[in-house]
Design a protein around this motif. Structure first.
Motif, PDB file in Angstrom:
ATOM      1  N   LEU A  85      14.957   3.290  -3.299  1.00 36.06           N
ATOM      2  CA  LEU A  85      13.677   2.630  -3.040  1.00 36.06           C
ATOM      3  C   LEU A  85      13.852   1.436  -2.109  1.00 36.06           C
ATOM      4  O   LEU A  85      13.007   1.182  -1.236  1.00 36.06           O
ATOM      5  CB  LEU A  85      13.048   2.182  -4.361  1.00 36.06           C
ATOM      6  CG  LEU A  85      12.580   3.307  -5.294  1.00 36.06           C
ATOM      7  CD1 LEU A  85      12.207   2.749  -6.657  1.00 36.06           C
ATOM      8  CD2 LEU A  85      11.398   4.047  -4.686  1.00 36.06           C
ATOM      9  N   ARG A  97       6.138   8.292  -2.138  1.00 42.26           N
ATOM     10  CA  ARG A  97       6.749   8.538  -3.440  1.00 42.26           C
ATOM     11  C   ARG A  97       7.156  10.000  -3.607  1.00 42.26           C
ATOM     12  O   ARG A  97       8.255  10.291  -4.090  1.00 42.26           O
ATOM     13  CB  ARG A  97       5.773   8.143  -4.558  1.00 42.26           C
ATOM     14  CG  ARG A  97       6.244   8.550  -5.943  1.00 42.26           C
ATOM     15  CD  ARG A  97       5.311   8.096  -7.043  1.00 42.26           C
ATOM     16  NE  ARG A  97       5.849   8.513  -8.340  1.00 42.26           N
ATOM     17  CZ  ARG A  97       5.755   7.822  -9.455  1.00 42.26           C
ATOM     18  NH1 ARG A  97       5.131   6.662  -9.454  1.00 42.26           N
ATOM     19  NH2 ARG A  97       6.258   8.270 -10.588  1.00 42.26           N
ATOM     20  N   THR A 127      10.963  11.279  -4.459  1.00 41.39           N
ATOM     21  CA  THR A 127      11.231  12.022  -5.689  1.00 41.39           C
ATOM     22  C   THR A 127      11.896  13.353  -5.376  1.00 41.39           C
ATOM     23  O   THR A 127      12.876  13.749  -6.018  1.00 41.39           O
ATOM     24  CB  THR A 127       9.920  12.254  -6.465  1.00 41.39           C
ATOM     25  OG1 THR A 127       9.275  11.007  -6.691  1.00 41.39           O
ATOM     26  CG2 THR A 127      10.206  12.921  -7.801  1.00 41.39           C
ATOM     27  N   HIS A 129       8.481  11.457 -12.940  1.00 42.18           N
ATOM     28  CA  HIS A 129       7.582  10.311 -12.811  1.00 42.18           C
ATOM     29  C   HIS A 129       8.087   9.133 -13.627  1.00 42.18           C
ATOM     30  O   HIS A 129       8.082   7.982 -13.161  1.00 42.18           O
ATOM     31  CB  HIS A 129       6.178  10.694 -13.285  1.00 42.18           C
ATOM     32  CG  HIS A 129       5.546  11.788 -12.491  1.00 42.18           C
ATOM     33  ND1 HIS A 129       5.829  11.989 -11.156  1.00 42.18           N
ATOM     34  CD2 HIS A 129       4.628  12.744 -12.843  1.00 42.18           C
ATOM     35  CE1 HIS A 129       5.121  13.005 -10.710  1.00 42.18           C
ATOM     36  NE2 HIS A 129       4.402  13.481 -11.713  1.00 42.18           N
ATOM     37  N   PHE A 155      11.079   7.246 -11.967  1.00 44.10           N
ATOM     38  CA  PHE A 155      10.738   6.365 -10.846  1.00 44.10           C
ATOM     39  C   PHE A 155       9.886   5.181 -11.310  1.00 44.10           C
ATOM     40  O   PHE A 155      10.017   4.071 -10.780  1.00 44.10           O
ATOM     41  CB  PHE A 155      10.033   7.167  -9.750  1.00 44.10           C
ATOM     42  CG  PHE A 155      10.990   7.780  -8.764  1.00 44.10           C
ATOM     43  CD1 PHE A 155      11.146   7.252  -7.495  1.00 44.10           C
ATOM     44  CD2 PHE A 155      11.765   8.875  -9.121  1.00 44.10           C
ATOM     45  CE1 PHE A 155      12.039   7.801  -6.590  1.00 44.10           C
ATOM     46  CE2 PHE A 155      12.666   9.436  -8.230  1.00 44.10           C
ATOM     47  CZ  PHE A 155      12.814   8.894  -6.962  1.00 44.10           C
ATOM     48  N   TRP A 167       0.902   4.409  -9.048  1.00 45.82           N
ATOM     49  CA  TRP A 167       1.595   4.556  -7.775  1.00 45.82           C
ATOM     50  C   TRP A 167       1.354   5.990  -7.314  1.00 45.82           C
ATOM     51  O   TRP A 167       1.920   6.931  -7.863  1.00 45.82           O
ATOM     52  CB  TRP A 167       3.090   4.257  -7.938  1.00 45.82           C
ATOM     53  CG  TRP A 167       3.867   4.397  -6.652  1.00 45.82           C
ATOM     54  CD1 TRP A 167       3.370   4.478  -5.398  1.00 45.82           C
ATOM     55  CD2 TRP A 167       5.291   4.473  -6.520  1.00 45.82           C
ATOM     56  NE1 TRP A 167       4.367   4.609  -4.467  1.00 45.82           N
ATOM     57  CE2 TRP A 167       5.571   4.605  -5.131  1.00 45.82           C
ATOM     58  CE3 TRP A 167       6.353   4.449  -7.415  1.00 45.82           C
ATOM     59  CZ2 TRP A 167       6.871   4.721  -4.639  1.00 45.82           C
ATOM     60  CZ3 TRP A 167       7.647   4.558  -6.925  1.00 45.82           C
ATOM     61  CH2 TRP A 167       7.897   4.687  -5.550  1.00 45.82           C
ATOM     62  N   SER A 204       3.694   4.826  -0.266  1.00 46.31           N
ATOM     63  CA  SER A 204       5.044   4.267  -0.266  1.00 46.31           C
ATOM     64  C   SER A 204       5.130   3.104  -1.243  1.00 46.31           C
ATOM     65  O   SER A 204       4.108   2.598  -1.725  1.00 46.31           O
ATOM     66  CB  SER A 204       5.415   3.793   1.136  1.00 46.31           C
ATOM     67  OG  SER A 204       4.633   2.662   1.501  1.00 46.31           O
ATOM     68  N   LEU A 205       6.346   2.660  -1.524  1.00 40.85           N
ATOM     69  CA  LEU A 205       6.526   1.521  -2.414  1.00 40.85           C
ATOM     70  C   LEU A 205       5.897   0.263  -1.814  1.00 40.85           C
ATOM     71  O   LEU A 205       5.264  -0.526  -2.523  1.00 40.85           O
ATOM     72  CB  LEU A 205       8.011   1.283  -2.678  1.00 40.85           C
ATOM     73  CG  LEU A 205       8.340   0.087  -3.575  1.00 40.85           C
ATOM     74  CD1 LEU A 205       7.718   0.241  -4.959  1.00 40.85           C
ATOM     75  CD2 LEU A 205       9.852  -0.110  -3.687  1.00 40.85           C
TER      76      LEU A 205
END
Length: 395
Positions: free
Chosen positions: A93, A101, A105, A122, A125, A156, A161-162
Motif C-alpha cells: 500500500l 484497491r 488485492t 477484504h 486489507f 474503501w 486508491s488508498l
C-alpha cells in the motif's frame, strides 16, 4: 483437515521480533543487530530504543490482529497466514498509494495456489489500512466486521486508491485559519479559548479517547462528549518517518503516500498539546486524569515535538480538523442544553442564562417570603398566647 483449521487465530500471538518488523514496515526503523538478537543495546542510533513509548500502540496492534478469524474453507487459505503477510500488505500500500484497491488485492492474493475467499481478502486489507493509517475501513457490500469494534467504518471502494480513500476520510475545509470577528468587529483567534478546562467548565463537555484518527475532535452534542485521538507516539513516528522525504513525496496540504499524512499528524498533535491540553495548565491536569483513569497513551503527556518538525512547521494551519475546532468554539459560545431544566428553557445561550437567573431569583424570593410568613405567624402566635395567658409577677 487442512492446516488452517488447526489455527483459527493465526495472528493471536506475536513476538518482539515481529514487532520490530512491524516498526520497520511502518516507519523504516533502523534496528541494530543486538536488539534483533535480544541483547543489550549499545547503539544510540538504534530505533528500537524508542519502542518502550510505543507500548500502547503495540498493545493496540495485538488487540486488532488477534481478532482476525479467516474463512476456514477447504478450497482456500487464510489471507493473513501470519504477521509477515500484514507487513507485506502495508509495504504494498505504501508503494502504490494511487492504485485501485481491486488491483492491489488481485496482485497480492491471486497468485496463491488456494486464493482466500473474497470476504477474507477484504478483511486483510482493511486490517492493514487500520494499522498503517489508524482509520477503520470496510469494503463495499460489507455490512459489518469485528474489526470495526463497534464503530462505523468508512467504506474503501474497490475502484478507489488508498490516497483517494484517505482524501475522502479527511476532507479539507476552509475555516479561515481559526479566526472569527467578535462583537466589536475585531479579528479574534479562537484557539486560546478552546482549552479543555473551558470546554469542560463552560460548555459542560467531557473527553473520551479514540483509536480512530478520523474521529479526532468529533463532538457528540447530545451526550456532551468530544473524542480525542491520543496515540501521540504514533503521530510522532509518522512525522519522523516523513521528515526527510522530499516535498514532492510529502504534500503538506494534501494526502501523502506514507501512512498518516504529515499535515494530518501535525494537526492532530498540536490540537491535543497546544490547544486542548496546553503544557503546565489546568487542562494538562485533566489530560493526566484521562491517562490515569481511561488508559490513554501516556506519551500524550510528553510535550517535546520540535525534533519531528521542519522549520516551516512551527505554526500549523488547520486544514483537516479546523471545522471541528470551530464547532467546539460555537458550542463554547452557545452551549447546548442537556439537563431537563436547560432543555425546557430557551435554546439561545444568553436568553437561557438570563431566564435561569430570573427563575432562580423568583424561587429565592418565594422561599424568603414563605420563611418571612412563617416567622410572622409564629410571632403572632407567641403574642396571642402571651395575651391570653399573662404571667403574673410574684410579690
Amino acid at each position: 483437515m487442512i492446516g488452517s483449521l488447526a489455527c483459527p487465530y493465526p495472528l493471536k500471538s506475536i513476538t518482539d521480533a515481529e514487532l520490530q518488523k512491524l516498526a520497520q514496515a511502518l516507519w523504516n526503523w533502523n534496528i541494530c543487530e543486538a536488539c534483533q538478537n535480544v541483547e543489550t543495546c549499545t547503539n544510540s542510533g538504534c530505533s528500537w530504543r524508542r519502542s518502550a513509548r510505543l507500548k500502547r500502540f503495540f498493545d493496540y496492534y495485538k488487540y486488532v490482529t488477534s481478532s482476525y478469524v479467516p474463512d476456514l474453507l477447504p478450497t482456500s487459505t487464510p489471507a493473513l497466514r501470519n504477521h509477515e503477510d500484514v507487513f507485506d500488505i502495508i509495504r504494498l500500500l505504501q508503494a502504490h498509494p494511487d492504485t485501485k484497491r481491486s488491483e492491489l488485492t488481485h496482485e497480492y492474493l491471486s497468485k496463491r495456489d488456494k486464493p482466500p475467499s473474497s470476504s477474507d481478502q477484504h478483511w486483510a486489507f482493511n486490517l492493514a489500512v487500520q494499522v498503517m493509517s489508524m482509520v477503520k475501513c470496510s469494503a463495499e457490500n460489507q455490512p459489518s466486521s469485528l474489526l470495526e469494534l463497534g464503530t462505523q467504518a468508512i467504506q474503501w471502494h474497490f475502484d478507489e486508491s488508498l490516497a483517494e480513500f484517505l482524501s475522502r476520510a479527511f476532507p479539507q475545509k476552509d475555516t479561515g485559519n481559526l479566526h472569527v470577528h467578535d462583537d466589536s468587529g475585531q479579528i479574534r483567534d479562537i484557539k486560546p479559548a478552546l482549552t479543555a478546562r473551558r470546554l469542560k467548565k463552560v460548555a459542560g463537555l467531557r473527553f473520551q479517547g479514540t483509536d480512530d484518527l478520523q474521529n479526532h475532535l468529533r463532538m457528540d452534542v447530545k451526550k456532551g462528549v468530544v473524542e480525542i485521538y491520543h496515540y501521540t507516539s504514533v503521530l510522532r513516528e509518522h512525522l519522523a518517518a516523513s521528515q526527510t522525504l522530499h516535498d514532492s513525496l510529502v504534500f503538506e496540504n494534501s494526502i501523502s503516500a506514507r501512512n498518516i499524512p504529515r499535515q494530518i499528524a501535525l494537526e492532530a498533535l498540536d490540537s491535543m498539546q497546544k490547544i486542548l491540553f496546553p503544557f503546565d495548565s489546568d487542562s494538562e491536569k485533566i489530560l493526566r486524569d484521562l491517562v490515569a483513569k481511561e488508559s490513554l497513551d501516556p506519551d500524550c503527556l510528553q510535550y517535546a515535538s520540535a525534533v519531528y518538525r521542519r522549520e516551516s512547521e512551527e505554526v500549523v494551519s488547520y486544514n483537516y480538523f479546523g471545522a471541528r475546532l470551530v464547532d467546539l468554539f460555537r458550542e463554547l459560545e452557545d452551549p447546548s442544553p442537556r439537563g431537563i431544566l436547560e432543555k425546557w428553557l430557551q435554546r439561545k445561550s444568553g436568553a437561557r442564562y438570563m431566564m435561569m437567573a430570573t427563575l432562580v431569583g423568583v424561587i429565592i424570593a418565594i422561599i424568603l417570603g414563605i420563611l418571612g410568613l412563617a416567622v410572622g405567624v409564629f410571632q403572632a402566635w407567641v403574642s396571642y398566647e402571651a395575651w391570653k395567658h399573662p404571667v403574673s409577677s410574684g410579690n
